[in-house]
Motif scaffolding. Structure first.
Motif, PDB file in Angstrom:
ATOM      1  N   ASN A  43      10.061  21.951 -24.340  1.00 19.72           N
ATOM      2  CA  ASN A  43      11.204  21.388 -25.082  1.00 19.72           C
ATOM      3  C   ASN A  43      10.664  20.546 -26.247  1.00 19.72           C
ATOM      4  N   ASP A  72      16.237  19.557 -24.662  1.00 19.74           N
ATOM      5  CA  ASP A  72      15.822  18.606 -23.630  1.00 19.74           C
ATOM      6  C   ASP A  72      17.027  18.150 -22.811  1.00 19.74           C
ATOM      7  N   GLU A  74      18.841  17.863 -18.428  1.00 13.53           N
ATOM      8  CA  GLU A  74      19.350  18.623 -17.275  1.00 13.53           C
ATOM      9  C   GLU A  74      20.579  19.449 -17.661  1.00 13.53           C
ATOM     10  N   LYS A  77      19.903  22.982 -18.327  1.00 11.50           N
ATOM     11  CA  LYS A  77      19.281  23.804 -17.264  1.00 11.50           C
ATOM     12  C   LYS A  77      20.323  24.832 -16.804  1.00 11.50           C
ATOM     13  N   GLY A 106      10.360  18.707 -14.786  1.00 13.04           N
ATOM     14  CA  GLY A 106      10.950  19.600 -13.789  1.00 13.04           C
ATOM     15  C   GLY A 106      11.998  20.533 -14.356  1.00 13.04           C
ATOM     16  N   VAL A 107      12.699  20.084 -15.395  1.00 15.73           N
ATOM     17  CA  VAL A 107      13.734  20.950 -15.969  1.00 15.73           C
ATOM     18  C   VAL A 107      13.091  22.161 -16.636  1.00 15.73           C
ATOM     19  N   ASP A 110      11.564  24.393 -13.897  1.00 14.91           N
ATOM     20  CA  ASP A 110      12.545  25.170 -13.120  1.00 14.91           C
ATOM     21  C   ASP A 110      13.131  26.314 -13.949  1.00 14.91           C
ATOM     22  N   THR A 130       4.398  17.710 -16.770  1.00 11.53           N
ATOM     23  CA  THR A 130       4.053  16.498 -17.530  1.00 11.53           C
ATOM     24  C   THR A 130       4.867  15.270 -17.122  1.00 11.53           C
ATOM     25  N   THR A 131       5.637  15.364 -16.028  1.00 17.39           N
ATOM     26  CA  THR A 131       6.311  14.170 -15.505  1.00 17.39           C
ATOM     27  C   THR A 131       5.827  13.942 -14.065  1.00 17.39           C
ATOM     28  N   LYS A 143      10.065  27.134  -6.121  1.00 19.19           N
ATOM     29  CA  LYS A 143      11.528  27.134  -6.280  1.00 19.19           C
ATOM     30  C   LYS A 143      11.818  27.083  -7.774  1.00 19.19           C
ATOM     31  N   LYS A 152      24.407  22.261  -8.507  1.00 16.77           N
ATOM     32  CA  LYS A 152      23.022  22.160  -8.987  1.00 16.77           C
ATOM     33  C   LYS A 152      22.132  23.226  -8.352  1.00 16.77           C
ATOM     34  N   THR A 170      -1.108  12.881 -19.287  1.00 11.87           N
ATOM     35  CA  THR A 170       0.165  13.097 -19.992  1.00 11.87           C
ATOM     36  C   THR A 170       1.225  12.081 -19.543  1.00 11.87           C
ATOM     37  N   THR A 173       2.583   8.822 -21.723  1.00 13.22           N
ATOM     38  CA  THR A 173       3.674   8.777 -22.704  1.00 13.22           C
ATOM     39  C   THR A 173       5.052   8.815 -22.032  1.00 13.22           C
TER      40      THR A 173
HETATM   41  P1  NAD Z   1      12.923  16.278 -17.001  1.00 16.28           P
HETATM   42  O1  NAD Z   1      12.241  17.571 -16.941  1.00 16.28           O
HETATM   43  O2  NAD Z   1      14.272  16.216 -17.611  1.00 16.28           O
HETATM   44  O3  NAD Z   1      11.951  15.252 -17.762  1.00 16.28           O
HETATM   45  C1  NAD Z   1      12.379  13.940 -17.964  1.00 16.28           C
HETATM   46  C2  NAD Z   1      12.266  13.539 -19.454  1.00 16.28           C
HETATM   47  O4  NAD Z   1      10.902  13.284 -19.760  1.00 16.28           O
HETATM   48  C3  NAD Z   1      12.719  14.605 -20.423  1.00 16.28           C
HETATM   49  O5  NAD Z   1      13.379  14.005 -21.492  1.00 16.28           O
HETATM   50  C4  NAD Z   1      11.407  15.222 -20.892  1.00 16.28           C
HETATM   51  O6  NAD Z   1      11.500  15.847 -22.141  1.00 16.28           O
HETATM   52  C5  NAD Z   1      10.521  14.023 -20.934  1.00 16.28           C
HETATM   53  N1  NAD Z   1       9.090  14.244 -20.793  1.00 16.28           N
HETATM   54  C6  NAD Z   1       8.461  15.171 -20.036  1.00 16.28           C
HETATM   55  N2  NAD Z   1       7.148  14.948 -20.018  1.00 16.28           N
HETATM   56  C7  NAD Z   1       6.929  13.872 -20.816  1.00 16.28           C
HETATM   57  C8  NAD Z   1       5.765  13.138 -21.172  1.00 16.28           C
HETATM   58  N3  NAD Z   1       4.573  13.433 -20.661  1.00 16.28           N
HETATM   59  N4  NAD Z   1       5.904  12.097 -22.013  1.00 16.28           N
HETATM   60  C9  NAD Z   1       7.130  11.730 -22.490  1.00 16.28           C
HETATM   61  N5  NAD Z   1       8.266  12.359 -22.149  1.00 16.28           N
HETATM   62  C10 NAD Z   1       8.159  13.423 -21.323  1.00 16.28           C
HETATM   63  O7  NAD Z   1      13.067  15.625 -15.541  1.00 16.28           O
HETATM   64  P2  NAD Z   1      12.106  15.611 -14.272  1.00 16.28           P
HETATM   65  O8  NAD Z   1      12.436  14.368 -13.544  1.00 16.28           O
HETATM   66  O9  NAD Z   1      10.711  15.923 -14.624  1.00 16.28           O
HETATM   67  O10 NAD Z   1      12.613  16.853 -13.406  1.00 16.28           O
HETATM   68  C11 NAD Z   1      13.892  16.870 -12.837  1.00 16.28           C
HETATM   69  C12 NAD Z   1      14.252  18.301 -12.521  1.00 16.28           C
HETATM   70  O11 NAD Z   1      13.293  18.836 -11.596  1.00 16.28           O
HETATM   71  C13 NAD Z   1      15.609  18.451 -11.891  1.00 16.28           C
HETATM   72  O12 NAD Z   1      16.286  19.515 -12.517  1.00 16.28           O
HETATM   73  C14 NAD Z   1      15.298  18.804 -10.449  1.00 16.28           C
HETATM   74  O13 NAD Z   1      16.289  19.594  -9.869  1.00 16.28           O
HETATM   75  C15 NAD Z   1      14.004  19.540 -10.595  1.00 16.28           C
HETATM   76  N6  NAD Z   1      13.184  19.578  -9.375  1.00 16.28           N
HETATM   77  C16 NAD Z   1      12.786  20.790  -8.917  1.00 16.28           C
HETATM   78  C17 NAD Z   1      12.024  20.867  -7.784  1.00 16.28           C
HETATM   79  C18 NAD Z   1      11.522  22.197  -7.306  1.00 16.28           C
HETATM   80  O14 NAD Z   1      11.007  22.281  -6.193  1.00 16.28           O
HETATM   81  N7  NAD Z   1      11.624  23.238  -8.102  1.00 16.28           N
HETATM   82  C19 NAD Z   1      11.667  19.704  -7.095  1.00 16.28           C
HETATM   83  C20 NAD Z   1      12.081  18.478  -7.600  1.00 16.28           C
HETATM   84  C21 NAD Z   1      12.852  18.431  -8.744  1.00 16.28           C
END
Ligand code: NAD
Ligand code: GLY
Length: 365
Positions: A43, A72, A74, A77, A106-107, A110, A130-131, A143, A152, A170, A173
């Motif tokens: 994103n 960017d 949820e 998604k 995670g977004v 996924d 990266t989160t 998944k 969801k 990573t 940031t």
């Molecule tokens: P996200 O992907 O929305 O990231 C959070 C924010 O951080 C976004 O704005 C993103 O652009 C930003 N970002 C990402 N990396 C960054 C970095 N290194 N520096 C600065 N900004 C950064 O949210 P999330 O919490 O990572 O993931 C949540 C999602 O993951 C949900 O949709 C949830 O359902 C899913 N999830 C899936 C599983 C699975 O097993 N597949 C497990 C847990 C969660």
């Protein structure tokens, strides 16, 4: 660099955790024997920060790379976003021998994983999370999903990545609220599976809150969580039994997240869900108050649990339509103690109400 293996027969793969290893991802993809053409799905937020080194590394390893970007958040998604990304892959000339690299939280992971699972009936993909949320949880286990207006993660597929490449640098940031929200899954893993990790969190939680934990401990923490998740997934890849314990806190958590219109972060809602589950378990007489208080103390120090301004009726509706509900029975994972997570289909509406009321007042202080 720490390396772990997720043992799933012909779908086995490695998870690499290192600090400052982003630029080595190209060689790792080459060693994996991926086809020549790759698409990075990311994103704009993450692209600004990390696309250039990843693209350069993949290019230097001999890949021909295209980039597909999704908005960017949820709220993006969705199946519509996935469809647009499929179009980008077609335009990028990806064929059945090509692969996807997801770069983001995670977004992105996924959605990108879902796109890889469905493009030409499935092509390989590599997760570069990266989160915190994505590094300790979402990138491992296969998944993949998009959300539907009515729920969801309602549309998805199990599709294991070929590699998970984690650069903990990573996280530098990542905004504080995102960093800490991801710790909800860390607390979850500790409570359901790893008493040593609970001790570690008790001892070091303040260094997570002020982010002075240091690279070595952070790497250890991320790797330990990947190992916990991997062990559960290896035992039950498609959630027929044991994997259900990873849903601890998610029954009420997902409902709160959806009721907030996805304004709350996943981890914030799941943390509140775990607090509610603690009350339900104590009321049912399956969990001792001391362990429940230990969980609450961690969430008090992390300060991440949040609640959505929704009626109980709305939350019950959302829980009933969740895919964890079976034959109309809302299912809960309750702790019977640390490392003793048990699935329940015997939680009454009154117990759920009491758990939600308790968590609501915990959150609002
Ligand atoms: P996200 O992907 O929305 O990231 C959070 C924010 O951080 C976004 O704005 C993103 O652009 C930003 N970002 C990402 N990396 C960054 C970095 N290194 N520096 C600065 N900004 C950064 O949210 P999330 O919490 O990572 O993931 C949540 C999602 O993951 C949900 O949709 C949830 O359902 C899913 N999830 C899936 C599983 C699975 O097993 N597949 C497990 C847990 C969660
Ligand atoms: N995050 C829950 C699971 O992967 O099963």
């Amino acid at each position: 660099m720490k390396e772990m293996r997720v043992g799933l027969g012909d779908r086995s793969y490695s998870i690499h955790v290192g600090h400052g290893c982003l630029e080595d991802v190209g060689q790792a993809c080459k060693d994996l024997g991926l086809g020549q053409r790759l698409a990075i799905i990311t994103n704009p937020t993450v692209a600004d920060l990390y696309l250039e080194p990843v693209e350069r590394s993949l290019g230097a390893a001999g890949f021909s790379v295209s980039v597909a970007t999704m908005a960017d958040g949820e709220e993006h998604k969705t199946l519509e976003t996935a469809g647009r990304l499929h179009g980008d892959l077609i335009e990028g000339g990806l064929d059945r021998g090509s692969a996807v690299v997801t770069l983001g939280g995670g977004v992105v992971g996924d959605v990108g994983g879902f796109v890889a699972a469905t493009y030409m009936r499935g092509i390989p993909f590599v997760q570069v999370p990266t989160t915190v949320e994505a590094q300790v949880d979402a990138s491992v286990g296969g998944k993949t999903a998009v959300d539907h207006a009515l729920g969801k993660n309602m549309i998805g597929a199990f599709h294991q990545p070929g590699l998970v490449w984690i650069d903990t640098e990573t996280l530098k940031t990542l905004p504080d609220d995102e960093f800490l929200a991801g710790m909800a899954e860390v607390v979850k893993h500790a409570l359901i599976r790893d008493s040593e990790l609970v001790d570690f969190l008790d001892q070091h939680v303040d260094t997570l809150v002020d982010r002075t934990i240091g690279a070595e401990r952070l790497d250890w923490l991320i790797a330990r969580n990947c190992a916990i998740k991997a062990s559960v997934v290896e035992a039950d890849e498609t959630e027929r039994g044991l994997r259900e314990i990873l849903n601890y806190g998610h029954t009420i958590g997902h409902a709160i997240e959806a009721a907030s219109g996805f304004k709350l972060k996943h981890g914030q809602a799941v943390a509140a869900g775990m607090v509610a589950n603690g009350k339900i378990a104590v009321d049912k007489g399956v969990l001792d108050r001391t362990t429940c208080e230990r969980q609450e103390a961690l969430f008090r120090r992390l300060g991440i649990a949040r609640w959505a301004g929704a009626t109980s009726e709305k939350l019950f509706d959302l829980m009933r339509s969740d895919k964890k509900t079976r034959d109309g029975v809302i299912r809960f994972v309750l702790l019977h103690g640390i490392e003793k997570a048990v699935s329940h289909d015997d939680v009454t509406s009154e117990e759920i109400e009491a758990g939600m009321a308790y968590a609501r007042s915990f959150v609002t202080g």
